[in-house]
Design an enzyme around this catalytic site. Sequence first.
Site, short mmCIF file in Angstrom:
data_model
loop_
_atom_site.label_atom_id
_atom_site.label_comp_id
_atom_site.label_asym_id
_atom_site.label_seq_id
_atom_site.Cartn_x
_atom_site.Cartn_y
_atom_site.Cartn_z
CD GLU A 1 -2.38 -1.38 2.87
OE1 GLU A 1 -2.05 -0.50 3.68
OE2 GLU A 1 -3.33 -1.98 3.20
CB CYS B 1 -4.39 36.31 6.81
SG CYS B 1 -4.86 37.18 5.37
CE1 TYR C 1 -0.66 10.99 2.35
CE2 TYR C 1 1.58 10.50 1.71
CZ TYR C 1 0.22 9.96 2.18
OH TYR C 1 0.13 8.72 2.01
C1 LIG Z 1 -1.22 6.17 4.67
C2 LIG Z 1 -1.27 4.78 4.50
C3 LIG Z 1 -0.70 4.12 3.65
C4 LIG Z 1 0.52 4.83 2.75
O1 LIG Z 1 1.57 5.37 3.36
P1 LIG Z 1 2.56 6.10 2.47
O2 LIG Z 1 3.72 6.53 3.80
O3 LIG Z 1 2.05 7.16 1.74
O4 LIG Z 1 3.16 5.18 1.61
C5 LIG Z 1 -0.63 2.85 3.53
N1 LIG Z 1 -1.48 2.07 4.16
C6 LIG Z 1 -2.33 2.77 5.21
C7 LIG Z 1 -3.10 1.95 5.97
C8 LIG Z 1 -2.23 4.20 5.51
O5 LIG Z 1 -2.99 4.57 6.33
#
Ligand SMILES: *Cc1c(COP(=O)(O)O)cnc(C)c1O
Length: 451
Positions: A293, A368, A397
């Site tokens: 992920e 501001c 992000y």
């Molecule tokens: C945010 C998140 C990711 C991705 O994290 P990165 O640092 O952008 O690679 C993957 N899995 C879960 C559960 C997350 O909350």
Amino acid sequence: MAAHTDGGGEASARRDLAVRAAVDQGLVGGADSAEPLTCLLDTAGIRASAAALTSAFAAALAPGTPVLHAFAVKAAPLVPVLRLLADAGLGCEVASPGELALARAAGVPAGRTVLDSPAKTAAELREALALGIAVNADNPQELARLDALVAQAPTGAPIGLRINPQTGAGTIDALSTATATSKFGIALRDPGAREWLVRAYLDRPWLTRLHVHSGSQGVPLALIAEGVRELHALAEEINEAAGRRQVDTLDIGGGLPVNFASDEETPRFAEYVAALREAAPALFSGAYGLVTEFGRSLLAKHGLVLARVEYTKTTGSRPIALTHAGVQLATRTAYAPAAWPVRILPYDAKGAPKSGAPVAQDVAGPACFAGDLLATARELPLLAPGDLIGVPDTGAYFFTAHYGYNSLPRPAVHGFTVGPEGRVRFALVRPAQSVEAIVAEAGGALGDALL
Ligand SMILES: *Cc1c(COP(=O)(O)O)cnc(C)c1O
């Protein structure tokens, strides 16, 4: 004229061509009549990162091992980006109804989608199970809800539990998911937790996955890999107790950090795979399918904010450039500048890299409040009104996680590709938010509601 090359030569050469073309084609500019702010995504760079991820794992995994690389949608929630990544073979990791809707709008099938979130509603869980989306439960109460849903209607959706390996923090507290008291997952080292987890699986033959996401910006590779090793060891323990391979897939999360200091792409996916092979060699044996992920590491290096310097002044003998890029795009940088430094690339009004003797100056945004700064006392050629600043490494992000302070609009996002003769083609990915849209979202049609 200096080119902004600093490692990552091809990408920075593409970037400089794109900046010049963005000015030439009227997407942004130094002139008063031009757009003061836009955001660019390097399509070839995104494809290269997706390919690097895929090939790094493919090279290490036993042939035929099922693997799904699910892009963490929160890093860049833009439908064309999700579709580009899907075209490159990736799926989506989602953590809200909005993110799920984006993945579906991008045509990502349920079977290539993973739902993680610490606060899924019963309705979200029901929908995910009905669609066949993989679900990682965060806590025992969520598991109890799943018990009820599975009893009502058997599902083909793969279901797992998220663990917190409690392996410790990285350098950024707010992003450290594996501390002793992190809000995420089931804490593996708490008293009785391991036994509870094994029992939970033995009681539920439909629990077939285990999930960890212990990395993030500021977390060393070895520490991330330690979390994955813990995950693998727990899966082995459960399967041993079950007397069968009940856990068949490990979701190892994302969290590869990104280099914000230069154009060099480091650490690389292949280095992370090497760290995983060292910590948990059996992960690659083919005994488990894998889900990853990744978010930031796929997109960050490929995004650029381009903003006009509107005014300059000197205050307390410090030169300050007042630009259109600030907290609305670089929220973390404004509120936690030490943890989230960004580079500032100076360009002139025509979009050519600007050179000159370095002068310490502040680079401020349009909002501001006093902390709306992208850089403090940064050594740069002295910026002048009409110059442009580029803020690289902002593809994850930053401009995709807009902060609505001062009702500043979400800027347009354009993808770009560079053809053989250096010809740059732009494709609109997200239109700029209009002032009319800001009014509408702020209850514009409900003006009398409180009278
Ligand atoms: C945010 C998140 C990711 C991705 O994290 P990165 O640092 O952008 O690679 C993957 N899995 C879960 C559960 C997350 O909350």
